[in-house]
Design an enzyme around this catalytic site. Structure first.
Site, PDB file in Angstrom:
ATOM      1  N   ASN A 149       0.530  -1.369   0.274  1.00  0.00           N
ATOM      2  CA  ASN A 149       0.230  -0.173  -0.075  1.00  0.00           C
ATOM      3  C   ASN A 149       1.030   1.004   0.011  1.00  0.00           C
ATOM      4  O   ASN A 149       2.210   1.426  -0.166  1.00  0.00           O
ATOM      5  CB  ASN A 149      -1.090   0.000   1.116  1.00  0.00           C
ATOM      6  CG  ASN A 149      -0.583  -0.153   2.562  1.00  0.00           C
ATOM      7  OD1 ASN A 149       0.640   1.107   2.961  1.00  0.00           O
ATOM      8  ND2 ASN A 149       0.024  -1.667   3.191  1.00  0.00           N
TER       9      ASN A 149
ATOM     10  N   ASP B  69      -4.277  -6.155   5.193  1.00  0.00           N
ATOM     11  CA  ASP B  69      -5.513  -7.402   5.923  1.00  0.00           C
ATOM     12  C   ASP B  69      -4.518  -8.242   5.395  1.00  0.00           C
ATOM     13  O   ASP B  69      -5.318  -9.699   6.576  1.00  0.00           O
ATOM     14  CB  ASP B  69      -6.537  -6.409   5.865  1.00  0.00           C
ATOM     15  CG  ASP B  69      -6.779  -5.196   6.743  1.00  0.00           C
ATOM     16  OD1 ASP B  69      -5.733  -5.091   7.993  1.00  0.00           O
ATOM     17  OD2 ASP B  69      -7.802  -4.454   6.316  1.00  0.00           O
TER      18      ASP B  69
HETATM   19  N1  CTP Z   1      -3.466  -3.059  12.484  1.00  0.00           N
HETATM   20  C1  CTP Z   1      -2.845  -4.470  12.905  1.00  0.00           C
HETATM   21  N2  CTP Z   1      -2.845  -5.353  11.920  1.00  0.00           N
HETATM   22  C2  CTP Z   1      -3.402  -5.784  11.333  1.00  0.00           C
HETATM   23  C3  CTP Z   1      -4.615  -4.437  10.512  1.00  0.00           C
HETATM   24  C4  CTP Z   1      -4.411  -3.702  11.197  1.00  0.00           C
HETATM   25  O1  CTP Z   1      -1.911  -3.984  13.565  1.00  0.00           O
HETATM   26  N3  CTP Z   1      -3.164  -6.279  10.951  1.00  0.00           N
HETATM   27  C5  CTP Z   1      -3.310  -1.092  13.533  1.00  0.00           C
HETATM   28  C6  CTP Z   1      -3.791  -0.491  12.763  1.00  0.00           C
HETATM   29  O2  CTP Z   1      -1.492  -0.297  12.734  1.00  0.00           O
HETATM   30  C7  CTP Z   1      -3.349   0.419  13.128  1.00  0.00           C
HETATM   31  C8  CTP Z   1      -4.925  -0.461  13.456  1.00  0.00           C
HETATM   32  O3  CTP Z   1      -5.101  -1.761  13.549  1.00  0.00           O
HETATM   33  O4  CTP Z   1      -2.702   0.989  14.152  1.00  0.00           O
HETATM   34  C9  CTP Z   1      -6.037  -0.001  12.567  1.00  0.00           C
HETATM   35  O5  CTP Z   1      -6.132   0.315  10.998  1.00  0.00           O
HETATM   36  P1  CTP Z   1      -6.478   0.428  10.328  1.00  0.00           P
HETATM   37  O6  CTP Z   1      -6.444  -0.263   8.829  1.00  0.00           O
HETATM   38  O7  CTP Z   1      -7.486   1.911  10.118  1.00  0.00           O
HETATM   39  O8  CTP Z   1      -8.379  -0.627   9.759  1.00  0.00           O
HETATM   40  P2  CTP Z   1      -8.048  -2.159   9.629  1.00  0.00           P
HETATM   41  O9  CTP Z   1      -8.308  -3.060  10.922  1.00  0.00           O
HETATM   42  O10 CTP Z   1      -7.031  -2.449   8.672  1.00  0.00           O
HETATM   43  O11 CTP Z   1      -9.595  -2.156   9.298  1.00  0.00           O
HETATM   44  P3  CTP Z   1     -10.145  -1.665   8.235  1.00  0.00           P
HETATM   45  O12 CTP Z   1      -9.367  -2.059   7.010  1.00  0.00           O
HETATM   46  O13 CTP Z   1     -11.631  -1.987   8.216  1.00  0.00           O
HETATM   47  O14 CTP Z   1     -10.869   0.018   8.548  1.00  0.00           O
END
Ligand code: CTP
Length: 399
Positions: free
Chosen positions: A209, A277
């Site tokens: 990303n 993710d």
């Molecule tokens: N994060 C993490 N591990 C993952 C995904 C996210 O540690 N596999 C952490 C990121 O570093 C951030 C927080 O979770 O501090 C939220 O990340 P974000 O991308 O906003 O959320 P997601 O959990 O990925 O949810 P979505 O994509 O559905 O918004």
């Protein structure tokens, strides 16, 4: 910023010297005065007149200028500053600093100073990577010199690579946080995750990303300035790790989780990484070849959630677990549900809709979201957000 702060700026010769004019102007925005030494080579790139017009003071050039010696000797010049800043620093001045030469006003002041020194290198990528320059860099770091940059990118010389002078705003932020640092996290330990992850499709391709890592690196730098012992676990970025952090480079989410667990126990854990993710479940061990134009079918499986995993640790959970929420809509509502779902203490909710320019940019628009409150920190540089976060953490751990 305290009115009396003073930075002795040493401009050495390099095409980036012109950027120092902006550095001087921006330092003044913070009420930091900026007496300047211009080396002979530096004067080939910027004129003493343009420097003094901006700094509002005399530009010092000659070691043997008697008037300067009467007004302010080179020793006094270096001692009256709160910080000596060499920007841009050429390979030559870094070599002279490392070997302790003192054959002009700049190097004499650098050898005579009893103040902290910050260096912002700028040079051709080959010169930067040369073992001689890297050895000099290590020597300077060991002596406690703070290094800011260089960045990677296209160079004025037409080449590409590491060696570009940091953006003036970033350098000024580093100077301001350096001068403001209050060591209010001395004795504390912190884990920071930053940057993107890369998930392999095959040995030469990956899914990733646009995360630049800038916010996480700024947080790690601000924590170090406040006296914390910081481990920065980071996916691939173009940034140089901040001086003083324990740097752990990773590629995948699985590696990020393993490195984060290995960094524990810590008092503080901040998750700024943009973690993929999903990873490719059927990643190929050999390069995928084209087959009659048929697109390969990728299957995905979920990656571990590093923040949620560490926030749910029963024994040895960090006192303060802070996550980010990158959202393009319903910022606060989504951040609040993430706070609950991931069991963390604070969320920094980040508006990453395209109009804000947050992703990859130098500024962000952050809201601090707690279980019972939220506050807007407005639009500010990522360094300013980092300092504000460190201040909030220090308050929280104190109370
Ligand atoms: N994060 C993490 N591990 C993952 C995904 C996210 O540690 N596999 C952490 C990121 O570093 C951030 C927080 O979770 O501090 C939220 O990340 P974000 O991308 O906003 O959320 P997601 O959990 O990925 O949810 P979505 O994509 O559905 O918004």
């Amino acid at each position: 910023m305290n009115q009396n702060k003073r930075v002795l700026l040493i401009i050495s010769g390099g095409i980036a010297a012109y950027k120092c004019l902006e550095v001087i102007r921006r330092l003044q925005d913070h009420n930091i005065s900026c007496p300047t030494i211009l080396t002979k080579a530096g004067a080939e790139f910027v004129t003493p007149l343009s420097v003094s017009a901006l700094s509002g003071g005399k530009v010092f050039q000659d070691l043997f200028d008697l008037t300067d010696e009467q007004e302010m000797g080179h020793i006094r010049l270096s001692r009256e500053a709160d910080l000596v800043l060499v920007a841009p620093a050429t390979a030559d001045i870094m070599a002279k600093m490392a070997s302790g030469q003192a054959n002009d006003l700049a190097t004499t002041a650098l050898l005579a100073t009893d103040k902290p020194v910050m260096v912002a290198p700028a040079m051709n990528p080959m010169m930067w990577q040369h073992p001689a320059t890297q050895a000099n860099l290590e020597t300077l770091k060991e002596r406690g010199v703070t290094i800011v940059g260089p960045e990677s990118g296209d160079m004025a010389c037409g080449e590409h690579g590491a060696g570009r002078f940091v953006e003036p705003a970033v350098l000024v932020s580093s100077v301001v946080s350096f001068l403001n640092q209050s060591q209010n996290l001395k004795g504390k330990t912190a884990l920071v995750t930053a940057g993107p992850t890369r998930e392999a499709i095959d040995p030469v391709r990956y899914i990733s990303n646009h995360s630049s890592g800038k916010q996480g690196y700024a947080i790690a730098e601000a924590l170090v300035s406040a006296g914390a012992d910081v481990t920065l676990v980071s996916g691939p970025t173009k940034l140089a790790p901040p001086t003083g952090v324990n740097f752990v480079p990773i590629n995948t989410a699985d590696e990020l989780l393993a490195a984060s667990k290995a960094a524990l126990p810590t008092d503080i854990a901040i998750f700024a990484a943009a973690v993929a993710d999903y990873k490719v479940a059927n990643a190929a061990t050999q390069k995928i070849k084209k087959k009659d134009g048929k697109a390969p079918k990728l299957e995905f499986e979920a990656n571990p959630d590093i923040l949620a995993t560490i926030a749910s640790i029963k024994k040895g959970r960090p006192d303060l677990v802070i996550g980010f929420a990158a959202e393009t809509e319903n910022l606060i509502k989504n951040a609040q549900s993430k706070l609950k779902k991931k069991d963390c203490d604070w969320i920094l909710a980040n508006d990453v809709s395209e109009k804000t320019g947050t992703f990859g940019g130098d500024a962000s628009e952050v809201h601090l979201v707690k279980s019972n409150a939220n506050e807007s920190w407005g639009h500010q540089s990522k360094q300013a957000t980092a300092r504000q976060l460190v201040e909030a953490i220090a308050q929280e751990l104190k109370g």
